[in-house]
Write a protein that holds these residues in place. Structure first.
Motif, short mmCIF file in Angstrom:
data_model
loop_
_atom_site.label_atom_id
_atom_site.label_comp_id
_atom_site.label_asym_id
_atom_site.label_seq_id
_atom_site.Cartn_x
_atom_site.Cartn_y
_atom_site.Cartn_z
N GLY A 17 0.83 -1.19 0.00
CA GLY A 17 0.00 0.00 0.00
C GLY A 17 0.86 1.24 0.00
N ALA A 18 0.24 2.38 -0.14
CA ALA A 18 0.96 3.65 -0.17
C ALA A 18 1.58 3.96 1.19
CB ALA A 18 0.02 4.78 -0.58
N THR A 19 2.76 4.58 1.16
CA THR A 19 3.41 5.00 2.40
C THR A 19 3.82 6.47 2.29
OG1 THR A 19 5.60 4.27 1.61
CG2 THR A 19 4.31 2.70 2.91
N THR A 20 3.92 7.10 3.43
CA THR A 20 4.34 8.50 3.51
C THR A 20 5.50 8.62 4.47
OG1 THR A 20 2.07 9.25 3.12
CG2 THR A 20 3.61 10.86 4.05
N VAL A 21 6.54 9.32 4.07
CA VAL A 21 7.69 9.53 4.94
C VAL A 21 7.41 10.72 5.85
CG1 VAL A 21 10.15 10.08 5.05
CG2 VAL A 21 9.28 8.60 3.23
N LEU A 22 7.38 10.46 7.16
CA LEU A 22 7.15 11.52 8.14
C LEU A 22 8.45 12.17 8.58
CD1 LEU A 22 4.46 9.83 10.42
CD2 LEU A 22 4.09 11.33 8.45
N ASP A 23 9.50 11.38 8.66
CA ASP A 23 10.79 11.90 9.09
C ASP A 23 11.87 11.12 8.35
OD1 ASP A 23 13.21 12.48 10.39
OD2 ASP A 23 12.23 12.76 12.33
N ALA A 24 12.40 11.72 7.28
CA ALA A 24 13.37 11.03 6.44
C ALA A 24 14.64 10.69 7.22
CB ALA A 24 13.71 11.88 5.23
N LYS A 25 15.07 11.58 8.10
CA LYS A 25 16.31 11.36 8.85
C LYS A 25 16.17 10.17 9.80
CE LYS A 25 19.75 13.71 11.70
NZ LYS A 25 20.13 14.99 12.36
N ALA A 26 15.03 10.07 10.46
CA ALA A 26 14.80 8.98 11.41
C ALA A 26 14.22 7.74 10.75
CB ALA A 26 13.88 9.45 12.53
N GLY A 27 13.81 7.87 9.48
CA GLY A 27 13.23 6.74 8.78
C GLY A 27 11.83 6.39 9.22
N ASP A 31 -8.64 -4.11 0.59
CA ASP A 31 -8.69 -5.29 -0.30
C ASP A 31 -8.05 -4.95 -1.64
OD1 ASP A 31 -10.07 -6.86 1.60
OD2 ASP A 31 -11.96 -5.93 1.02
N SER A 32 -6.79 -4.51 -1.59
CA SER A 32 -6.14 -4.02 -2.80
C SER A 32 -5.51 -5.11 -3.65
CB SER A 32 -5.07 -2.99 -2.42
OG SER A 32 -4.16 -3.53 -1.47
N ARG A 33 -5.47 -6.37 -3.16
CA ARG A 33 -4.91 -7.48 -3.93
C ARG A 33 -5.73 -8.73 -3.69
NH1 ARG A 33 1.32 -6.86 -4.76
NH2 ARG A 33 1.14 -9.04 -5.30
N ASP A 34 -5.69 -9.65 -4.64
CA ASP A 34 -6.44 -10.89 -4.49
C ASP A 34 -5.53 -12.11 -4.30
OD1 ASP A 34 -5.37 -11.19 -7.01
OD2 ASP A 34 -7.29 -11.25 -8.07
N ASP A 35 -4.23 -11.86 -4.03
CA ASP A 35 -3.29 -12.97 -3.87
C ASP A 35 -2.75 -13.10 -2.46
OD1 ASP A 35 -1.80 -10.66 -3.89
OD2 ASP A 35 -0.37 -11.30 -5.43
N VAL A 36 -3.38 -12.42 -1.50
CA VAL A 36 -2.86 -12.41 -0.13
C VAL A 36 -2.85 -13.82 0.48
CG1 VAL A 36 -3.16 -11.49 2.20
CG2 VAL A 36 -3.58 -10.03 0.21
N GLY A 70 0.25 1.37 3.63
CA GLY A 70 1.23 0.30 3.49
C GLY A 70 1.98 0.03 4.77
N TRP A 71 2.33 1.11 5.49
CA TRP A 71 3.04 0.96 6.76
C TRP A 71 2.15 0.26 7.78
CZ3 TRP A 71 2.59 2.18 11.89
CH2 TRP A 71 3.77 2.05 12.66
N TRP A 72 0.90 0.67 7.86
CA TRP A 72 0.00 0.05 8.82
C TRP A 72 -0.29 -1.41 8.47
CZ3 TRP A 72 -0.62 1.76 13.47
CH2 TRP A 72 -0.44 3.11 13.73
N ALA A 73 -0.32 -1.71 7.18
CA ALA A 73 -0.50 -3.10 6.77
C ALA A 73 0.69 -3.95 7.23
CB ALA A 73 -0.66 -3.19 5.26
N ALA A 74 1.90 -3.40 7.09
CA ALA A 74 3.09 -4.11 7.54
C ALA A 74 3.11 -4.25 9.06
CB ALA A 74 4.36 -3.38 7.06
N ARG A 75 2.66 -3.21 9.76
CA ARG A 75 2.58 -3.26 11.22
C ARG A 75 1.60 -4.35 11.66
NH1 ARG A 75 5.50 -2.93 14.93
NH2 ARG A 75 6.35 -1.00 14.05
N ASP A 76 0.46 -4.40 11.01
CA ASP A 76 -0.52 -5.45 11.31
C ASP A 76 0.06 -6.83 11.01
OD1 ASP A 76 -3.24 -6.52 11.89
OD2 ASP A 76 -3.25 -6.96 9.75
N ALA A 77 0.83 -6.92 9.91
CA ALA A 77 1.40 -8.20 9.51
C ALA A 77 2.40 -8.72 10.53
CB ALA A 77 2.07 -8.06 8.14
N ILE A 78 3.28 -7.85 11.04
CA ILE A 78 4.28 -8.34 12.00
C ILE A 78 3.62 -8.69 13.34
CG2 ILE A 78 5.02 -6.11 12.97
CD1 ILE A 78 7.91 -7.26 12.86
#
Length: 203
Positions: free
Chosen positions: A79-89, A127-132, A95-103
Protein backbone atom coordinates in the motif's frame (compact mmCIF):
# COMPACT_ATOMS: atom_id res chain seq x y z
CA UNK A 1 6.82 -2.08 3.15
CA UNK A 2 8.94 -4.41 5.27
CA UNK A 3 9.02 -4.27 9.06
CA UNK A 4 11.12 -6.71 11.05
CA UNK A 5 12.41 -7.29 14.54
CA UNK A 6 14.65 -9.68 16.44
CA UNK A 7 12.91 -12.52 18.25
CA UNK A 8 13.88 -12.72 21.92
CA UNK A 9 16.41 -9.90 21.67
CA UNK A 10 16.11 -9.09 25.38
CA UNK A 11 17.58 -12.49 26.18
CA UNK A 12 20.69 -11.94 24.05
CA UNK A 13 23.95 -12.25 25.97
CA UNK A 14 25.55 -9.46 23.95
CA UNK A 15 22.97 -7.00 22.62
CA UNK A 16 25.66 -4.74 21.13
CA UNK A 17 27.01 -7.59 19.00
CA UNK A 18 23.45 -8.60 18.04
CA UNK A 19 22.70 -5.06 16.88
CA UNK A 20 25.97 -4.91 14.95
CA UNK A 21 25.31 -8.22 13.18
CA UNK A 22 21.78 -7.26 12.14
CA UNK A 23 22.91 -3.79 11.01
CA UNK A 24 25.56 -5.38 8.79
CA UNK A 25 22.97 -7.76 7.33
CA UNK A 26 20.57 -4.88 6.67
CA UNK A 27 23.23 -3.20 4.52
CA UNK A 28 23.50 -6.37 2.45
CA UNK A 29 19.78 -6.41 1.61
CA UNK A 30 19.62 -2.73 0.70
CA UNK A 31 20.20 -3.24 -3.04
CA UNK A 32 17.06 -2.45 -5.00
CA UNK A 33 15.22 -0.97 -2.01
CA UNK A 34 13.17 2.20 -2.38
CA UNK A 35 14.03 3.06 1.22
CA UNK A 36 16.95 0.92 2.45
CA UNK A 37 16.08 -0.97 5.62
CA UNK A 38 17.42 0.45 8.87
CA UNK A 39 16.76 0.37 12.59
CA UNK A 40 13.97 2.59 13.88
CA UNK A 41 13.30 1.76 17.55
CA UNK A 42 15.21 -0.79 19.62
CA UNK A 43 15.74 -3.95 17.57
CA UNK A 44 13.00 -3.11 15.06
CA UNK A 45 13.86 -2.13 11.50
CA UNK A 46 11.94 -1.15 8.40
CA UNK A 47 12.42 -0.43 4.72
CA UNK A 48 10.46 -0.48 1.49
CA UNK A 49 10.86 -2.33 -1.80
CA UNK A 50 9.30 -1.89 -5.24
CA UNK A 51 7.44 -5.23 -5.20
CA UNK A 52 6.10 -7.70 -2.67
CA UNK A 53 8.45 -10.31 -4.12
CA UNK A 54 11.46 -8.08 -3.53
CA UNK A 55 10.42 -7.55 0.10
CA UNK A 56 9.89 -11.29 0.60
CA UNK A 57 13.30 -12.01 -0.91
CA UNK A 58 14.95 -9.38 1.30
CA UNK A 59 13.35 -10.92 4.40
CA UNK A 60 14.54 -14.39 3.43
CA UNK A 61 18.04 -13.13 2.68
CA UNK A 62 18.25 -11.40 6.05
CA UNK A 63 17.09 -14.52 7.88
CA UNK A 64 19.81 -16.58 6.24
CA UNK A 65 22.48 -13.93 6.82
CA UNK A 66 21.97 -13.92 10.59
CA UNK A 67 20.95 -17.57 11.14
CA UNK A 68 21.35 -19.62 13.22
CA UNK A 69 22.51 -17.27 15.97
CA UNK A 70 19.84 -14.58 15.48
CA UNK A 71 16.15 -15.15 14.82
CA UNK A 72 14.04 -12.49 13.09
CA UNK A 73 10.38 -12.09 12.16
CA UNK A 74 8.72 -9.91 9.55
CA UNK A 75 5.60 -8.14 8.46
CA UNK A 76 5.21 -7.20 4.81
CA UNK A 77 2.59 -4.63 3.82
CA UNK A 78 1.28 -3.53 0.43
CA UNK A 79 0.00 0.00 0.00
CA UNK A 80 0.96 3.65 -0.17
CA UNK A 81 3.41 5.00 2.40
CA UNK A 82 4.34 8.50 3.51
CA UNK A 83 7.69 9.53 4.94
CA UNK A 84 7.15 11.52 8.14
CA UNK A 85 10.79 11.90 9.09
CA UNK A 86 13.37 11.03 6.44
CA UNK A 87 16.31 11.36 8.85
CA UNK A 88 14.80 8.98 11.41
CA UNK A 89 13.23 6.74 8.78
CA UNK A 90 9.74 7.13 10.24
CA UNK A 91 6.92 6.33 7.82
CA UNK A 92 3.13 6.23 7.86
CA UNK A 93 0.29 5.43 5.50
CA UNK A 94 -1.80 2.36 4.55
CA UNK A 95 1.23 0.30 3.49
CA UNK A 96 3.04 0.96 6.76
CA UNK A 97 0.00 0.05 8.82
CA UNK A 98 -0.50 -3.10 6.77
CA UNK A 99 3.09 -4.11 7.54
CA UNK A 100 2.58 -3.26 11.22
CA UNK A 101 -0.52 -5.45 11.31
CA UNK A 102 1.40 -8.20 9.51
CA UNK A 103 4.28 -8.34 12.00
CA UNK A 104 1.81 -8.36 14.88
CA UNK A 105 0.07 -11.29 13.17
CA UNK A 106 3.42 -13.04 12.86
CA UNK A 107 4.10 -12.63 16.58
CA UNK A 108 0.60 -13.87 17.43
CA UNK A 109 0.94 -16.89 15.14
CA UNK A 110 4.19 -17.91 16.84
CA UNK A 111 2.27 -18.40 20.08
CA UNK A 112 -0.21 -20.84 18.51
CA UNK A 113 0.33 -24.62 18.57
CA UNK A 114 1.61 -25.77 15.18
CA UNK A 115 2.62 -22.27 14.06
CA UNK A 116 5.67 -21.67 16.25
CA UNK A 117 8.00 -21.53 13.24
CA UNK A 118 6.04 -18.77 11.48
CA UNK A 119 8.27 -15.79 10.77
CA UNK A 120 6.68 -13.88 7.86
CA UNK A 121 3.17 -12.53 7.21
CA UNK A 122 1.81 -10.46 4.33
CA UNK A 123 -1.05 -7.96 4.59
CA UNK A 124 -2.51 -5.32 2.29
CA UNK A 125 -4.18 -1.99 2.76
CA UNK A 126 -7.90 -2.82 2.53
CA UNK A 127 -8.69 -5.29 -0.30
CA UNK A 128 -6.14 -4.02 -2.80
CA UNK A 129 -4.91 -7.48 -3.93
CA UNK A 130 -6.44 -10.89 -4.49
CA UNK A 131 -3.29 -12.97 -3.87
CA UNK A 132 -2.86 -12.41 -0.13
CA UNK A 133 -4.06 -15.87 0.93
CA UNK A 134 -1.89 -17.64 -1.66
CA UNK A 135 1.23 -15.68 -0.67
CA UNK A 136 0.67 -16.34 3.03
CA UNK A 137 0.14 -20.05 2.35
CA UNK A 138 3.52 -20.18 0.60
CA UNK A 139 5.19 -18.19 3.39
CA UNK A 140 3.78 -20.46 6.09
CA UNK A 141 5.11 -23.57 4.38
CA UNK A 142 8.50 -22.03 3.62
CA UNK A 143 8.89 -20.73 7.17
CA UNK A 144 8.07 -24.17 8.58
CA UNK A 145 10.64 -25.85 6.36
CA UNK A 146 13.28 -23.23 7.13
CA UNK A 147 12.63 -23.34 10.86
CA UNK A 148 13.00 -27.13 10.88
CA UNK A 149 16.56 -27.14 9.51
CA UNK A 150 19.62 -28.01 11.58
CA UNK A 151 22.80 -25.93 11.36
CA UNK A 152 24.38 -28.01 8.58
CA UNK A 153 21.28 -27.86 6.40
CA UNK A 154 21.13 -24.10 6.99
CA UNK A 155 24.72 -23.75 5.78
CA UNK A 156 23.99 -25.85 2.72
CA UNK A 157 20.85 -23.84 1.99
CA UNK A 158 22.82 -20.60 2.22
CA UNK A 159 25.25 -22.03 -0.30
CA UNK A 160 22.50 -23.15 -2.66
CA UNK A 161 20.89 -19.72 -2.46
CA UNK A 162 24.29 -18.26 -3.42
CA UNK A 163 24.45 -20.54 -6.50
CA UNK A 164 27.22 -22.73 -5.12
CA UNK A 165 27.22 -26.28 -6.44
CA UNK A 166 26.48 -29.27 -4.25
CA UNK A 167 29.98 -30.54 -5.00
CA UNK A 168 31.47 -27.31 -3.63
CA UNK A 169 29.23 -27.46 -0.58
CA UNK A 170 30.13 -31.09 0.05
CA UNK A 171 33.83 -30.19 0.07
CA UNK A 172 33.21 -27.32 2.47
CA UNK A 173 31.25 -29.59 4.82
CA UNK A 174 33.66 -32.50 4.56
CA UNK A 175 30.96 -34.87 3.32
CA UNK A 176 30.17 -36.54 0.01
CA UNK A 177 28.15 -34.86 -2.76
CA UNK A 178 25.69 -37.72 -2.37
CA UNK A 179 25.20 -36.83 1.30
CA UNK A 180 24.49 -33.20 0.33
CA UNK A 181 21.96 -34.33 -2.29
CA UNK A 182 20.27 -36.66 0.19
CA UNK A 183 20.07 -33.90 2.79
CA UNK A 184 18.73 -31.42 0.21
CA UNK A 185 16.00 -33.90 -0.73
CA UNK A 186 15.16 -34.94 2.84
CA UNK A 187 15.04 -31.41 4.27
CA UNK A 188 13.41 -29.75 1.27
CA UNK A 189 16.38 -27.49 0.53
CA UNK A 190 15.89 -27.58 -3.24
CA UNK A 191 12.20 -26.88 -2.67
CA UNK A 192 13.02 -23.81 -0.54
CA UNK A 193 15.30 -22.50 -3.29
CA UNK A 194 12.64 -22.95 -5.99
CA UNK A 195 9.91 -21.48 -3.77
CA UNK A 196 12.15 -18.46 -3.26
CA UNK A 197 12.46 -18.01 -7.01
CA UNK A 198 8.68 -18.10 -7.43
CA UNK A 199 8.06 -15.73 -4.54
CA UNK A 200 10.72 -13.32 -5.80
CA UNK A 201 8.67 -12.81 -8.97
CA UNK A 202 5.50 -11.71 -7.13
CA UNK A 203 4.64 -8.16 -8.29
Amino acid sequence: MLIGDVVGSRLAADRVELHRAVAAALKRIAAGAIDPPRFTVGDEFQGSYPTVGAAIDAAMSLRLLVAPNIDVRFGIGWGATTVLDAKAGIQDGPGWWAARDAIEQTAAAQRQPGFALTRTTFRTAEDSRDDVAAINAALLCRDHLLGSLDDRSLRILKGLMSNRTKKELAAAEGISPSAVSQRASRDGLDLIVVAGQYLRSVP
